[in-house]
Design a protein around this motif. Structure first.
Motif, PDB file in Angstrom:
ATOM      1  N   ASN A  13       1.056  -0.941   0.000  1.00 51.75           N
ATOM      2  CA  ASN A  13      -0.030   0.204   0.082  1.00 51.75           C
ATOM      3  C   ASN A  13       1.007   1.337  -0.184  1.00 51.75           C
ATOM      4  O   ASN A  13       0.510   2.850  -0.343  1.00 51.75           O
ATOM      5  CB  ASN A  13      -0.972   0.110   1.271  1.00 51.75           C
ATOM      6  N   ALA A  14       2.423   0.818   0.292  1.00 47.37           N
ATOM      7  CA  ALA A  14       3.012   2.452   0.349  1.00 47.37           C
ATOM      8  C   ALA A  14       3.260   2.432  -1.053  1.00 47.37           C
ATOM      9  O   ALA A  14       4.549   2.914  -1.365  1.00 47.37           O
ATOM     10  CB  ALA A  14       3.758   1.855   0.966  1.00 47.37           C
ATOM     11  N   ASP A  15       2.845   2.925  -1.787  1.00 47.04           N
ATOM     12  CA  ASP A  15       2.839   3.897  -3.198  1.00 47.04           C
ATOM     13  C   ASP A  15       1.990   5.162  -3.223  1.00 47.04           C
ATOM     14  O   ASP A  15       1.726   5.646  -2.112  1.00 47.04           O
ATOM     15  CB  ASP A  15       2.639   2.911  -4.102  1.00 47.04           C
ATOM     16  N   PHE A  16       2.840   5.715  -3.887  1.00 43.95           N
ATOM     17  CA  PHE A  16       2.159   7.473  -4.115  1.00 43.95           C
ATOM     18  C   PHE A  16       0.265   7.634  -4.062  1.00 43.95           C
ATOM     19  O   PHE A  16      -0.403   8.663  -3.012  1.00 43.95           O
ATOM     20  CB  PHE A  16       2.784   7.471  -5.480  1.00 43.95           C
ATOM     21  N   SER A  33      -6.262  20.866   5.582  1.00 44.03           N
ATOM     22  CA  SER A  33      -7.106  21.541   5.053  1.00 44.03           C
ATOM     23  C   SER A  33      -7.177  22.751   6.296  1.00 44.03           C
ATOM     24  O   SER A  33      -7.791  23.786   6.391  1.00 44.03           O
ATOM     25  CB  SER A  33      -8.738  21.460   4.842  1.00 44.03           C
ATOM     26  N   ASN A  34      -7.155  21.974   7.739  1.00 47.61           N
ATOM     27  CA  ASN A  34      -7.601  22.748   8.874  1.00 47.61           C
ATOM     28  C   ASN A  34      -6.147  23.221   9.546  1.00 47.61           C
ATOM     29  O   ASN A  34      -6.072  23.914  10.331  1.00 47.61           O
ATOM     30  CB  ASN A  34      -7.825  22.166   9.951  1.00 47.61           C
ATOM     31  N   ASP A  35      -5.431  23.134   8.379  1.00 45.15           N
ATOM     32  CA  ASP A  35      -3.795  23.581   8.488  1.00 45.15           C
ATOM     33  C   ASP A  35      -3.359  22.914   9.976  1.00 45.15           C
ATOM     34  O   ASP A  35      -2.316  23.906  10.885  1.00 45.15           O
ATOM     35  CB  ASP A  35      -3.762  25.097   8.563  1.00 45.15           C
ATOM     36  N   ASP A  36      -3.526  22.356  10.254  1.00 46.79           N
ATOM     37  CA  ASP A  36      -3.255  21.464  11.291  1.00 46.79           C
ATOM     38  C   ASP A  36      -1.575  20.509  11.030  1.00 46.79           C
ATOM     39  O   ASP A  36      -1.114  19.935  11.594  1.00 46.79           O
ATOM     40  CB  ASP A  36      -4.217  19.935  11.838  1.00 46.79           C
ATOM     41  N   THR A  37      -1.505  19.863   9.737  1.00 46.43           N
ATOM     42  CA  THR A  37      -0.202  19.910   9.354  1.00 46.43           C
ATOM     43  C   THR A  37       0.316  19.891   8.354  1.00 46.43           C
ATOM     44  O   THR A  37      -0.751  20.758   7.556  1.00 46.43           O
ATOM     45  CB  THR A  37      -0.156  18.620   9.268  1.00 46.43           C
ATOM     46  N   ARG A  38       1.644  19.536   7.675  1.00 50.65           N
ATOM     47  CA  ARG A  38       2.292  20.373   6.449  1.00 50.65           C
ATOM     48  C   ARG A  38       2.773  19.275   6.023  1.00 50.65           C
ATOM     49  O   ARG A  38       3.445  19.536   4.652  1.00 50.65           O
ATOM     50  CB  ARG A  38       3.149  21.563   6.458  1.00 50.65           C
ATOM     51  N   LEU A  39       2.576  17.969   6.461  1.00 47.73           N
ATOM     52  CA  LEU A  39       3.353  17.325   6.367  1.00 47.73           C
ATOM     53  C   LEU A  39       2.642  16.240   4.711  1.00 47.73           C
ATOM     54  O   LEU A  39       1.344  16.327   4.888  1.00 47.73           O
ATOM     55  CB  LEU A  39       3.261  16.027   7.540  1.00 47.73           C
ATOM     56  N   GLY A  40       3.671  15.689   4.263  1.00 49.62           N
ATOM     57  CA  GLY A  40       2.788  14.955   3.315  1.00 49.62           C
ATOM     58  C   GLY A  40       2.119  13.011   3.367  1.00 49.62           C
ATOM     59  O   GLY A  40       2.379  13.405   4.831  1.00 49.62           O
ATOM     60  N   TYR A  41       1.182  12.870   3.465  1.00 47.64           N
ATOM     61  CA  TYR A  41       0.558  11.757   3.081  1.00 47.64           C
ATOM     62  C   TYR A  41       1.361  10.572   4.732  1.00 47.64           C
ATOM     63  O   TYR A  41       1.081  10.542   5.105  1.00 47.64           O
ATOM     64  CB  TYR A  41      -0.539  11.289   2.427  1.00 47.64           C
ATOM     65  N   ASP A  43       4.387  10.853   6.067  1.00 48.94           N
ATOM     66  CA  ASP A  43       5.116  10.759   6.912  1.00 48.94           C
ATOM     67  C   ASP A  43       4.282  11.382   7.891  1.00 48.94           C
ATOM     68  O   ASP A  43       4.529  11.440   9.165  1.00 48.94           O
ATOM     69  CB  ASP A  43       5.746  12.542   6.432  1.00 48.94           C
ATOM     70  N   TRP A  44       2.480  11.857   7.578  1.00 44.77           N
ATOM     71  CA  TRP A  44       1.674  12.133   9.017  1.00 44.77           C
ATOM     72  C   TRP A  44       1.469  11.038   8.945  1.00 44.77           C
ATOM     73  O   TRP A  44       1.478  10.972  10.350  1.00 44.77           O
ATOM     74  CB  TRP A  44       0.585  12.471   7.825  1.00 44.77           C
ATOM     75  N   VAL A  45       1.695   9.529   8.509  1.00 45.39           N
ATOM     76  CA  VAL A  45       1.223   8.778   8.828  1.00 45.39           C
ATOM     77  C   VAL A  45       1.904   7.947  10.174  1.00 45.39           C
ATOM     78  O   VAL A  45       1.425   7.212  10.863  1.00 45.39           O
ATOM     79  CB  VAL A  45       0.558   7.401   7.761  1.00 45.39           C
ATOM     80  N   ILE A  46       3.046   7.860   9.788  1.00 42.22           N
ATOM     81  CA  ILE A  46       4.596   7.507  10.516  1.00 42.22           C
ATOM     82  C   ILE A  46       4.213   7.846  11.860  1.00 42.22           C
ATOM     83  O   ILE A  46       4.487   7.786  12.761  1.00 42.22           O
ATOM     84  CB  ILE A  46       5.533   7.717  10.042  1.00 42.22           C
ATOM     85  N   ILE A  47       3.864   9.354  11.517  1.00 40.38           N
ATOM     86  CA  ILE A  47       3.749  10.737  12.687  1.00 40.38           C
ATOM     87  C   ILE A  47       2.471   9.871  13.899  1.00 40.38           C
ATOM     88  O   ILE A  47       2.888  10.050  15.122  1.00 40.38           O
ATOM     89  CB  ILE A  47       3.767  12.284  12.619  1.00 40.38           C
ATOM     90  N   GLN A  48       1.684   9.658  13.185  1.00 43.20           N
ATOM     91  CA  GLN A  48       0.134   9.169  13.720  1.00 43.20           C
ATOM     92  C   GLN A  48       0.277   8.023  14.528  1.00 43.20           C
ATOM     93  O   GLN A  48       0.078   7.435  15.491  1.00 43.20           O
ATOM     94  CB  GLN A  48      -0.758   9.068  12.531  1.00 43.20           C
ATOM     95  N   ARG A  49       0.994   7.091  13.729  1.00 41.32           N
ATOM     96  CA  ARG A  49       1.533   5.720  14.387  1.00 41.32           C
ATOM     97  C   ARG A  49       1.652   5.600  15.767  1.00 41.32           C
ATOM     98  O   ARG A  49       2.455   4.395  16.559  1.00 41.32           O
ATOM     99  CB  ARG A  49       2.032   5.023  13.321  1.00 41.32           C
ATOM    100  N   GLU A  50       2.988   6.646  15.336  1.00 43.23           N
ATOM    101  CA  GLU A  50       3.946   6.261  16.751  1.00 43.23           C
ATOM    102  C   GLU A  50       3.433   7.485  17.747  1.00 43.23           C
ATOM    103  O   GLU A  50       3.690   6.895  18.961  1.00 43.23           O
ATOM    104  CB  GLU A  50       5.197   7.414  15.771  1.00 43.23           C
ATOM    105  N   GLN A  51       2.546   7.915  17.859  1.00 46.96           N
ATOM    106  CA  GLN A  51       2.070   9.014  18.521  1.00 46.96           C
ATOM    107  C   GLN A  51       0.903   8.144  19.613  1.00 46.96           C
ATOM    108  O   GLN A  51       0.546   8.018  20.674  1.00 46.96           O
ATOM    109  CB  GLN A  51       1.301   9.720  18.136  1.00 46.96           C
TER     110      GLN A  51
END
Length: 60
Positions: A13-16, A33-41, A43-51
């Motif tokens: 699943n880890a493709d574009f 859209s809420n300006d809560d992140t500027r990460l790419g998708y 990168d955001w998933v990695i952070i979400q999993r870590e949190q």
């Protein structure tokens, strides 16, 4: 995280155009859209999993 570790963790699943089973593109788009992140998708998933992992560890 290096590319090989990334692909081991996210698999095919880890493709574009791929999407993580736990954290959807729609959720990421909402945060963008809420300006809560500027990460790419992914990168955001990695952070979400870590949190999420940190939260589990704190609960124990």
């Amino acid at each position: 995280m290096v590319a090989s570790e990334f692909h081991r963790q996210f698999g095919d699943n880890a493709d574009f155009w791929g999407e993580d089973a736990q954290f959807s593109v729609e959720e990421w788009q909402e945060e963008v859209s809420n300006d809560d992140t500027r990460l790419g998708y992914w990168d955001w998933v990695i952070i979400q999993r870590e949190q999420a992992q940190d939260s589990l560890e704190e609960e124990q």
